[in-house]
Design a protein around this motif. Structure first.
Motif, PDB file in Angstrom:
ATOM      1  N   UNK A   1      22.428  31.945  49.995  1.00  0.00           N
ATOM      2  CA  UNK A   1      22.782  33.309  49.597  1.00  0.00           C
ATOM      3  C   UNK A   1      21.747  33.779  48.580  1.00  0.00           C
ATOM      4  N   UNK A   2      21.311  35.045  48.693  1.00  0.00           N
ATOM      5  CA  UNK A   2      20.124  35.479  47.935  1.00  0.00           C
ATOM      6  C   UNK A   2      20.448  36.059  46.570  1.00  0.00           C
TER       7      UNK A   2
ATOM      8  N   UNK B   1      17.780  36.328  43.601  1.00  0.00           N
ATOM      9  CA  UNK B   1      16.443  35.916  44.042  1.00  0.00           C
ATOM     10  C   UNK B   1      16.067  36.657  45.318  1.00  0.00           C
TER      11      UNK B   1
ATOM     12  N   UNK C   1      15.198  37.010  49.291  1.00  0.00           N
ATOM     13  CA  UNK C   1      15.788  36.352  50.463  1.00  0.00           C
ATOM     14  C   UNK C   1      14.880  35.211  50.928  1.00  0.00           C
ATOM     15  N   UNK C   2      15.492  34.208  51.536  1.00  0.00           N
ATOM     16  CA  UNK C   2      14.711  33.097  52.100  1.00  0.00           C
ATOM     17  C   UNK C   2      14.887  33.072  53.610  1.00  0.00           C
ATOM     18  N   UNK C   3      13.898  32.511  54.287  1.00  0.00           N
ATOM     19  CA  UNK C   3      13.965  32.412  55.749  1.00  0.00           C
ATOM     20  C   UNK C   3      13.665  30.975  56.161  1.00  0.00           C
TER      21      UNK C   3
END
Ligand code: TPP
Ligand code: SF4
Lengths: 258, 401
Positions: free
Chosen positions: B199-200, B203, B205-207
């Motif tokens: 969950x972002x 921070x 977003x991550x992929x």
């Protein structure tokens, strides 16, 4: 001056790569708005499929997986079971979900995984150049059924929403469309409901969204909208197919929407 | 902790818990079903998750999802099931996620049989799935080592963010041996680091992704993975040398359970005065090529023994670089070679190579050794194979530094 239409927090500002008139973009927007409005963006993990929407991981403004073809519901199962506080959704095309990923979707639904599935049915394989999908309409021409889908040869199109609704496990199952503003408003309300069921940890939720592929249907965007309404909706009736409140196994085939 | 008598498969399940793994996704298959059965009972008690997947394809993608959100996760299967996991494993390797996969191997190809074999060595070490990537692969030779290696597998998987596999022939899963576990009841949870999808909040977003449409970007991704593998190759080779501390004429190469059968054969022939050493890779990937080469150099002949039609022999040949003929003895299909069969094979090889036992002053002790020429009966051989992993005095476990 004031803004009447702005970016939704649920999507990144990246321009999408979709063809003109393709409703993938519209469906992204609806899901993005729902995520924003429900205030869950920061705890949402989305799963992009293999298909035209493969780059959805670039567009949704939340943590994202890129899945292997058809397996998004299995990845969602792993993610949700591991971190139950996450809101987990998959976004899948009809080749992805109803052909190669048929096993994964049926079993995720049957286990009652607390995830939300956005199923984009455009009756064709878009990304690979317009081949026949399990959802291709009878007599519809594609590159791999150039004479039109022969149901005597390859069977009838699969009605996924009805298949999922038929399972005994409680779920929220609906079919909506994205071909005109009226249906888009309905579709968004249904998508919101689907996410709400997950937020409340109630059940598996599944929304089939009828979508256009003007490029591979060989039609203009307007003709594509009309074709969807004329050809697809009679075979793929819209409406809520099942709610967790209704007695399990009982299907409601109404076309009322919400 | 005190030693307990445990079946290999259950010990593997318990080892995962001790390592802090409370999430398991898998599909039943003989001869590893006791792992999921054990965990189906234990994990819910501990607040973990046991999910029976609809197939191994799904299981491999469930562990992808679980590791992707930063949770320590295990799957186990046996040969045909591992083939179905190829898809998920390739994606996991590409996305650099830490997972542990245990393969309790049976015989193949196809449906093969359910009895022990080492039929998937090449699959695990060379050709697991599409694309350029490497699994770290550990091969235990006892139930205790299976426990230790499952724990080590989690450490390595997390240190390098690389899928790690433990391959045991069916015997490892099915037999009971005394084992000791680490004191910790459940290891600390995995640190989700700066890569897991949690969950972002607060921070960017991550992929988690393995798609690189730009060829140069994809090239760079391959280079990055290869560099990581070079690092692993340098730091993580482990092997055992048995009776290699004194001059020997013949070197046996074997991994897993078969190495114990070979040790029994070596012990018996040593008593007759023959000089035979054994090389056993414990990490079969990265394979300890240098260590193997050194030992091969000191021998007159090499005999590779496996429970397949000759798979690891390819690595032994690579290590030997054509310096010596490498002989092979193997049985497949679930047939476990007996120490007597290995002894016969060793005699044949030694005869062919003109290896004789060195002449020695006969000491009374020696006499007893040579007098015991009669073949070890099948029963006692099996017992001693199961009992001893060879004389610990002359066995050295090594690690490349
Ligand atoms: C294992 C595997 N098989 C085949 C493909 C090739 N492939 C990519 S997309 C696709 C079809 C996607 O169609 P659909 O799910 O309907 O999505 P759309 O492109 O129409 O949105 C196929 C067959 C692949 N990437 N992986
Ligand atoms: S090919 Fe079809 S589905 Fe794909 S982006 Fe273009 S219109 Fe949309």
């Amino acid at each position: 001056m004031y803004k009447t239409f702005a970016y939704t927090q649920g999507l990144t500002p990246k321009p999408t790569h979709y063809c003109p008139g393709c409703t993938h973009g519209t469906i992204h927007r609806m899901v993005g708005e729902v995520i924003e409005e429900l205030g869950v963006r920061e705890r949402t993990v989305g799963i992009a499929p293999v298909g035209c929407s493969v780059l959805a991981y670039e567009y949704f403004n939340c943590d994202m997986f890129e899945a292997s073809h058809g397996r998004a519901p299995a990845i969602a199962t792993g993610a949700k079971r591991s971190r139950p506080n996450l809101i987990v959704f998959t976004y899948q095309g009809d080749g992805d979900l109803a052909s190669i990923g048929m096993g994964e979707i049926i079993h995720a639904a049957n286990r009652g995984e607390k995830i939300t599935v956005v199923f984009v049915n455009n009756a064709i394989y878009g990304m690979t150049g317009g081949q026949m999908a399990p959802t291709t309409m009878p007599n519809q021409r594609t590159t791999t059924c150039p004479a039109g889908r022969d149901v005597a040869e390859v069977g009838y199109p699969v009605r996924m929403a009805e298949q999922i609704a038929d399972l005994r496990t409680p779920a929220f199952v609906a079919r909506v469309s994205s071909h005109n503003p009226k249906e888009i408003i309905r579709a968004k309300a249904v998508l919101k409901k689907a996410f709400q069921y997950q937020i409340e940890n109630t059940c598996f939720s599944f929304v089939e969204v009828l979508s256009t592929c003007p490029t591979n249907w060989g039609l203009s965007p307007l003709e594509a909208s009309n074709w969807l309404e004329r050809e697809m909706i009679p075979y793929y009736p819209l409406g809520i197919k099942k709610t967790p409140e209704a007695e399990s196994g009982q299907q409601e085939h109404n076309s009322e929407g919400v | 902790m005190a030693r307990v008598l445990m079946k290999g498969n259950e010990a593997i399940g318990e080892a995962a818990i001790r390592a802090g793994c409370l999430h398991f996704f898998g599909y039943p298959i003989t001869p590893q079903s006791e792992v999921p059965e054990y965990l189906a009972k234990r994990l819910p008690e501990l607040g973990g998750q046991y999910v029976q997947a609809e197939s191994e394809v799904a299981a491999s993608n469930m562990i992808y999802g679980s590791a992707g959100v930063g949770i320590r996760v295990l799957t186990t299967s046996s040969s045909p099931g591992i083939s179905l996991m190829a898809e998920g494993i390739s994606y996991i390797a590409a996305c650099e996620l830490p997972v542990v996969i245990v393969n309790i191997m049976r015989s193949g190809p196809g449906l093969g049989g359910i009895l022990p074999a080492q039929s998937d060595y090449l699959q695990a070490t060379k050709g697991m799935a599409h694309g350029d990537f490497h699994l770290i692969v550990l091969a235990p030779s006892s139930v205790q080592e299976a426990v230790d290696m499952v724990i080590l597998a989690f450490e390595l998987a997390e240190k390098y963010r690389n899928p790690t596999m433990v391959i045991g022939d069916g015997m490892i899963g099915q037999m009971m041996e005394p084992v000791e576990f680490p004191d910790q009841e459940i290891g600390p949870p995995l640190d989700p680091g700066d890569w897991a999808l949690t969950g972002c909040k607060g921070r960017e977003k991550r992929i988690v992704n393995s798609l690189y449409l730009d060829p140069e970007e994809c090239n760079q991704q391959n280079i990055r993975l290869e560099k990581k593998w070079e690092k692993i190759t340098k730091a993580e080779q482990r092997w055992e040398e048995y009776k290699c501390d004194k001059p020997y004429d013949l070197l046996i190469c074997a991994f897993g359970m078969v190495s114990r059968i070979c040790k029994t054969a070596i012990d018996s022939l040593s008593e007759e005065g023959y000089r035979i050493g054994l090389f056993r890779p414990m990490t079969v990937n990265p394979f300890p090529y240098d260590a193997c080469a050194k030992l091969v150099k000191k021998s007159k002949r090499v005999l590779d023994v496996e429970m397949n039609m000759g798979q690891m022999i390819q690595d032994v040949r690579l290590a030997a670089e054509g310096s010596k003929p490498i002989e092979f003895f193997g049985k497949a299909g679930g047939v476990v070679p007996s120490p007597d069969e290995v002894i016969d094979e060793i005699r044949k090889v030694m005869k062919k190579a003109g290896i004789k036992k060195p002449k020695k002053k006969t000491s009374p002790k020696k006499k007893i050794g040579t007098a015991a020429k009669k073949k070890t009966s099948k029963k006692t051989a099996k017992k001693s194979a199961a009992k001893s992993s060879g004389s610990p005095k002359r066995s050295k476990i090594r690690r490349k530094r």
